[in-house]
Design an enzyme around this catalytic site. Sequence first.
Site: not given
Length: 264
Positions: A149, A162
């Site tokens: 990501s 995250y």
Amino acid sequence: MSSTAASSQTSPTSQSSPPRRALVTGASTGIGAATVRLLRSHDWQVVATARRAERLADLAQETGCTWVSADLQESDDVDRLAREVLADGPVDAVVNNAGGALGVDPVAQGDPGEWLTMYERNVLAALRVSQAFLPQMRQRGGDLLFLTSTAAHDTYPGGGGYVAAKHAERIIANTLRLELVGEPVRVIEIAPGMVATEEFSLNRLHGDAEAAQRVYAGVAEPLSAADVAECIVWALERPAHVNIDSLTVRPRAQASNTLVAREG
């Protein structure tokens, strides 16, 4: 393992060389499912894995992939997955797509349980799967692809857990690339920005559908799962001597993790 008949779609090169074989994790939804669909349309043999067997069975019916249901947070399940997949032959590519985010709390209020779950799903799952399939790849060649990501490259408020997990997953890829230099294994990272899928934000926001919709509100054309699948398959289909170390892909409306153009 359950399977269906092969797809009738073939690539231009399928007549002259045998189809390549890939394992895609987190294949029951979103980017994973889109990657299975696109690989099958390119005449790859694909094994899809995730926890939800019913969804995998539907995907197999649609695409002609095979599937193995497994929980990648469990070492025994990963061992079983590898045995079942490799019993039918080697794999040319492993797409480590399984993962996900939980919560948007500031670090000061972060839930350690959620941080631990994100580490298990994004980092240790990718580690276990890579370790299970790496030995045969080192012998005959292959690709390890990590779907990280833009959170693996920068941070943002409310993203601490995250971001930490995705940074750790990226470090697995970066370290492997150094450790395997000179061997016939490519290590690839694809790092998407804002992708509108059916479950990512919904899961992150604990099922709050209205809050999940607000994540993408006013954004002109966030990325789709199919957009990211195109990047994954493109990277895997480069000539064997070409390694896409890291590819960052965002929608045009997103300049960074925190700067997004919104209409209205």
